[in-house]
Write an enzyme that holds these catalytic residues in place. Structure first.
Site, PDB file in Angstrom:
ATOM      1  N   GLN A   1       3.214   9.805   1.364  1.00 54.16           N
ATOM      2  CA  GLN A   1       4.506   9.092   1.427  1.00 54.16           C
ATOM      3  C   GLN A   1       5.412   9.412   0.248  1.00 54.16           C
ATOM      4  OE1 GLN A   1       2.420   5.191   2.287  1.00 54.16           O
ATOM      5  NE2 GLN A   1       4.334   4.953   3.406  1.00 54.16           N
TER       6      GLN A   1
ATOM      7  N   HIS B   1      -2.757   7.353   6.911  1.00 50.60           N
ATOM      8  CA  HIS B   1      -1.739   8.233   6.314  1.00 50.60           C
ATOM      9  C   HIS B   1      -2.395   9.496   5.758  1.00 50.60           C
ATOM     10  CE1 HIS B   1       2.204   6.347   6.311  1.00 50.60           C
ATOM     11  NE2 HIS B   1       1.754   5.207   5.827  1.00 50.60           N
TER      12      HIS B   1
ATOM     13  N   CYS C   1       5.747  -0.003   7.958  1.00 48.94           N
ATOM     14  CA  CYS C   1       5.434   1.099   7.054  1.00 48.94           C
ATOM     15  C   CYS C   1       6.698   1.486   6.292  1.00 48.94           C
ATOM     16  CB  CYS C   1       4.912   2.284   7.864  1.00 48.94           C
ATOM     17  SG  CYS C   1       4.518   3.724   6.863  1.00 48.94           S
ATOM     18  N   LEU C   2       6.567   1.656   4.992  1.00 45.64           N
ATOM     19  CA  LEU C   2       7.691   2.053   4.150  1.00 45.64           C
ATOM     20  C   LEU C   2       8.333   3.342   4.657  1.00 45.64           C
ATOM     21  CD1 LEU C   2       9.239   1.648   1.440  1.00 45.64           C
ATOM     22  CD2 LEU C   2       7.416   2.956   0.333  1.00 45.64           C
TER      23      LEU C   2
ATOM     24  N   HIS D   1      -4.645   1.408   7.035  1.00 44.05           N
ATOM     25  CA  HIS D   1      -3.302   1.988   7.210  1.00 44.05           C
ATOM     26  C   HIS D   1      -3.129   3.197   6.284  1.00 44.05           C
ATOM     27  CE1 HIS D   1       1.189   1.399   7.935  1.00 44.05           C
ATOM     28  NE2 HIS D   1       1.193   2.175   6.861  1.00 44.05           N
ATOM     29  N   GLU D   2      -3.593   3.068   5.036  1.00 44.73           N
ATOM     30  CA  GLU D   2      -3.419   4.158   4.066  1.00 44.73           C
ATOM     31  C   GLU D   2      -4.364   5.330   4.364  1.00 44.73           C
ATOM     32  OE1 GLU D   2      -0.748   3.837   2.596  1.00 44.73           O
ATOM     33  OE2 GLU D   2      -0.578   1.678   2.877  1.00 44.73           O
TER      34      GLU D   2
ATOM     35  N   GLY E   1       0.837  -1.194   0.000  1.00 48.85           N
ATOM     36  CA  GLY E   1       0.000   0.000   0.000  1.00 48.85           C
ATOM     37  C   GLY E   1       0.866   1.236   0.000  1.00 48.85           C
TER      38      GLY E   1
HETATM   39 NI    NI Z   1       2.582   3.313   5.840  1.00 47.47          NI
END
Ligand code: NI
Length: 174
Positions: free
Chosen positions: A51, A137, A91-92, A133-134, A46
């Site tokens: 991000q 964000h 998370c990236l 999760h997204e 995702g």
């Molecule tokens: Ni994330």
């Protein structure tokens, strides 16, 4: 298509809420293509616009992680959610960190596609968890905000040490 540079915690851009998308044009379509390419290249399931340093209210998911389950959500809203579970997330934008959070494993979401058409979608398991999760964000929230207080404190100390190392005195918005 192009890969986009990834923004990492504690960059303040991750704490800004997204702005509603009103222009469904070629620029948006190309941005979404770039987001999908970036998600695939980074091998994550995702990605939200924050991000990659963009304020548009857009996220993409690929819960299977192999490019076979890519879905695009513009201006997503979670209408209802069911069946809470404890899920291990990462998370990236927060490298080398994992933690357990509560997430619904079933939800109903409403969003628009790249052309602006509104749709409603029921998601289960990994797809449901990833979309939550997204959507977090897109509201300027990170999964670390959902960890228990002791774990959060440890991460706070680690973040301050990292910032000191980088020689930055910049304060992160709460
Ligand atoms: Ni994330």
């Amino acid at each position: 298509m192009a890969q986009l540079p990834v923004v990492e915690h504690p960059d303040g851009r991750l704490r800004e809420a997204a702005e509603t998308v009103t222009e469904f044009d070629a620029n948006l379509a190309s941005f979404i293509d770039d987001m999908i390419e970036t998600m695939r290249a980074q091998q994550v399931i995702g990605l939200s616009a924050q991000q990659v340093g963009d304020r548009r209210n857009v996220c993409v998911i690929d819960p299977e992680g192999d490019g076979s389950s890519v879905e695009v959500f513009v201006n997503p809203v979670i209408l209802a959610s069911w069946r809470t579970a404890i899920v291990e997330e990462s998370c990236l934008s927060i490298p080398d960190l994992e933690g357990n959070v509560f997430r619904a494993t079933r939800l109903r979401a409403r969003a628009q596609d790249a052309a602006g058409n509104t749709f409603t979608r029921d998601l289960n398991d990994m797809a449901a968890v990833t979309l939550q999760h997204e959507v977090d964000h897109l509201a300027g929230k990170l999964f670390i905000d959902r960890l228990n207080p002791i774990r959060r404190l440890a991460i706070g100390l680690r973040t301050r040490a990292k910032r000191k190392q980088a020689g930055s005195e910049r304060q992160e918005p709460a």
